[in-house]
Write a protein that holds these residues in place. Structure first.
Motif, PDB file in Angstrom:
ATOM      1  N   VAL A 174      39.965  33.291  45.154  1.00 37.72           N
ATOM      2  CA  VAL A 174      40.119  34.573  45.847  1.00 37.72           C
ATOM      3  C   VAL A 174      41.404  35.271  45.396  1.00 37.72           C
ATOM      4  N   SER A 175      42.475  34.496  45.207  1.00 36.77           N
ATOM      5  CA  SER A 175      43.727  35.121  44.767  1.00 36.77           C
ATOM      6  C   SER A 175      43.592  35.711  43.361  1.00 36.77           C
ATOM      7  N   HIS A 176      42.754  35.106  42.536  1.00 35.79           N
ATOM      8  CA  HIS A 176      42.514  35.658  41.195  1.00 35.79           C
ATOM      9  C   HIS A 176      41.643  36.911  41.265  1.00 35.79           C
ATOM     10  N   VAL A 177      40.436  36.759  41.824  1.00 32.29           N
ATOM     11  CA  VAL A 177      39.506  37.886  41.879  1.00 32.29           C
ATOM     12  C   VAL A 177      40.075  39.014  42.739  1.00 32.29           C
ATOM     13  N   GLY A 178      40.699  38.639  43.863  1.00 31.67           N
ATOM     14  CA  GLY A 178      41.265  39.646  44.752  1.00 31.67           C
ATOM     15  C   GLY A 178      42.367  40.452  44.091  1.00 31.67           C
ATOM     16  N   THR A 179      43.231  39.775  43.313  1.00 32.77           N
ATOM     17  CA  THR A 179      44.302  40.504  42.637  1.00 32.77           C
ATOM     18  C   THR A 179      43.754  41.386  41.527  1.00 32.77           C
ATOM     19  N   GLU A 180      42.704  40.915  40.857  1.00 35.64           N
ATOM     20  CA  GLU A 180      42.081  41.766  39.839  1.00 35.64           C
ATOM     21  C   GLU A 180      41.479  43.019  40.480  1.00 35.64           C
ATOM     22  N   MET A 181      40.911  42.856  41.677  1.00 35.51           N
ATOM     23  CA  MET A 181      40.381  44.026  42.386  1.00 35.51           C
ATOM     24  C   MET A 181      41.512  44.947  42.829  1.00 35.51           C
ATOM     25  N   THR A 186      44.280  50.086  42.216  1.00 35.95           N
ATOM     26  CA  THR A 186      45.550  50.801  42.124  1.00 35.95           C
ATOM     27  C   THR A 186      45.883  51.273  40.713  1.00 35.95           C
ATOM     28  N   GLY A 187      45.228  50.691  39.694  1.00 37.97           N
ATOM     29  CA  GLY A 187      45.533  51.061  38.325  1.00 37.97           C
ATOM     30  C   GLY A 187      46.757  50.396  37.742  1.00 37.97           C
ATOM     31  N   VAL A 188      47.234  49.314  38.353  1.00 39.33           N
ATOM     32  CA  VAL A 188      48.405  48.608  37.827  1.00 39.33           C
ATOM     33  C   VAL A 188      47.954  47.565  36.810  1.00 39.33           C
ATOM     34  N   ASP A 189      48.901  47.124  35.971  1.00 43.43           N
ATOM     35  CA  ASP A 189      48.627  46.120  34.940  1.00 43.43           C
ATOM     36  C   ASP A 189      49.580  44.953  35.146  1.00 43.43           C
ATOM     37  N   MET A 190      49.025  43.778  35.507  1.00 45.59           N
ATOM     38  CA  MET A 190      49.827  42.568  35.690  1.00 45.59           C
ATOM     39  C   MET A 190      49.165  41.423  34.931  1.00 45.59           C
ATOM     40  N   VAL A 191      49.956  40.405  34.587  1.00 46.84           N
ATOM     41  CA  VAL A 191      49.476  39.269  33.806  1.00 46.84           C
ATOM     42  C   VAL A 191      49.121  38.115  34.735  1.00 46.84           C
ATOM     43  N   HIS A 192      47.927  37.547  34.554  1.00 47.90           N
ATOM     44  CA  HIS A 192      47.441  36.456  35.400  1.00 47.90           C
ATOM     45  C   HIS A 192      48.011  35.118  34.934  1.00 47.90           C
ATOM     46  N   VAL A 193      48.540  34.346  35.902  1.00 45.04           N
ATOM     47  CA  VAL A 193      49.009  32.984  35.651  1.00 45.04           C
ATOM     48  C   VAL A 193      48.284  32.060  36.627  1.00 45.04           C
ATOM     49  N   PRO A 194      47.237  31.329  36.172  1.00 43.32           N
ATOM     50  CA  PRO A 194      46.470  30.477  37.088  1.00 43.32           C
ATOM     51  C   PRO A 194      47.132  29.131  37.319  1.00 43.32           C
ATOM     52  N   TYR A 195      46.964  28.597  38.528  1.00 40.64           N
ATOM     53  CA  TYR A 195      47.474  27.278  38.899  1.00 40.64           C
ATOM     54  C   TYR A 195      46.334  26.451  39.482  1.00 40.64           C
ATOM     55  N   LYS A 196      46.608  25.175  39.738  1.00 42.53           N
ATOM     56  CA  LYS A 196      45.612  24.283  40.342  1.00 42.53           C
ATOM     57  C   LYS A 196      45.831  24.219  41.852  1.00 42.53           C
TER      58      LYS A 196
END
Length: 307
Positions: A174-181, A186-196
């Motif tokens: 949810v934190s991944h998909v939710g942040t992508e949404m 908002t039109g912002v560009d951020m880099v995804h860093v996944p964790y376990k």
């Protein structure tokens, strides 16, 4: 609005999955189910590393269910591969009620929608036992980010495309998909860093190695309260009682973005109905205990039993 919320509002959680029980041959009698679990331990498999909100729900439930069933209930953390390691461990086990999955909406709803060849099916491979909790999410940033509210954060992120990193509990979470949404909204560009899981993610967020984390209150509430992180907005309809000064996204000027997630308990498909019924009853009794509700409230989690 995120698919998780629509899924919860569909009238009955995993109703279709529950129908699969009707076509299964039942080989366990009521008398045998009455003896369940006996002297064998029940294992709750958590597809996350220890320390995150799903893990905390599992450990609280394990204690309460153990008392209700008069047996031992243990937690097995099996993170990795976007929840697939834990999910497959459960479906590859015997469908006798002794190996269960504590899953959450990001994996159980998000992954099937995101992955073409997921090696497990959220409906066909599981017998649902109970919905456990529902949580809003919090948009939080490290204090090094020079903003004080959501509007300032969106403006700062737009002015610095690709310079902010955001943490997630793993790919498909949810934190991944939710942040992508959130990025799309908002039109912002951020880099995804996944964790376990949230446990390792929050450590890097607190250290400032990753600047942004959208996650549930159990992961973030104490750090927002202490000032170690800035809480910019709560993604539900109402403010969170543990963070009364953090506005909702609507109050912060972004009413179109809401995000909720749930945690549920599952058995492998084909688990005999009398065993599933006994497990469901133990969950219902466990979640009704005053001490469980008190600790859930303190952690910022809403208990929401539903079979």
């Amino acid at each position: 609005m995120f698919m998780v919320k629509r899924f919860l509002n569909s009238g009955s959680w995993l109703r279709v999955a529950a129908l699969s029980l009707c076509s299964l041959g039942i080989t366990v009698t009521g008398a045998q189910a009455a003896d369940f679990p006996g002297d064998r331990p029940i294992t709750l498999v958590v597809p996350f590393a220890a320390g995150g909100p799903t893990d905390k729900v599992a450990r609280e439930l394990a204690l309460a269910m153990g008392k209700q069933l008069k047996g031992q209930v243990i937690v097995d953390n099996s993170p990795g591969a976007g929840g697939t390691i834990g999910a497959k461990k459960v479906i590859n086990s015997k469908n006798d009620g002794y190996t269960l999955l504590i899953s959450y909406s990001g994996y159980h709803v998000g992954n099937p929608a995101l992955m073409d060849k997921l090696p497990w099916d959220p409906v066909k491979d599981y017998s649902p036992i109970a919905l456990l909790t529902v949580s809003t999410n919090v948009i939080a940033v490290h204090p090094s980010v020079p903003v004080n509210n959501l509007k300032e954060f969106i403006a700062y992120a737009k002015a610095n495309p690709g310079k902010l990193n955001y943490a997630s509990q793993g790919n498909g979470s949810v934190s991944h998909v939710g942040t992508e949404m959130f990025k799309q909204t908002t039109g912002v560009d951020m880099v995804h860093v996944p964790y376990k899981g949230s446990g390792p993610a929050i450590q890097d967020v607190l250290a400032g190695q990753v600047q942004v984390f959208i996650s549930t209150p159990p992961s973030l509430m104490q750090h927002v309260q202490s000032g170690k992180l800035k809480g910019l907005a709560v993604t539900g309809k109402n403010r969170h009682p543990g963070m009364p000064n953090v506005p909702t996204t609507a109050e912060a000027g972004l009413p179109s973005f809401q995000l909720e997630s749930w945690v549920g308990l599952f058995a492998p498909a084909g688990t005999p109905a009398p065993v599933v019924a006994k497990l469901t009853d133990s969950v219902k009794k466990s979640l009704s205990l005053p001490e469980v509700k008190e600790r859930a409230d303190a952690a910022g989690v809403e208990l929401r039993y539903q079979n």
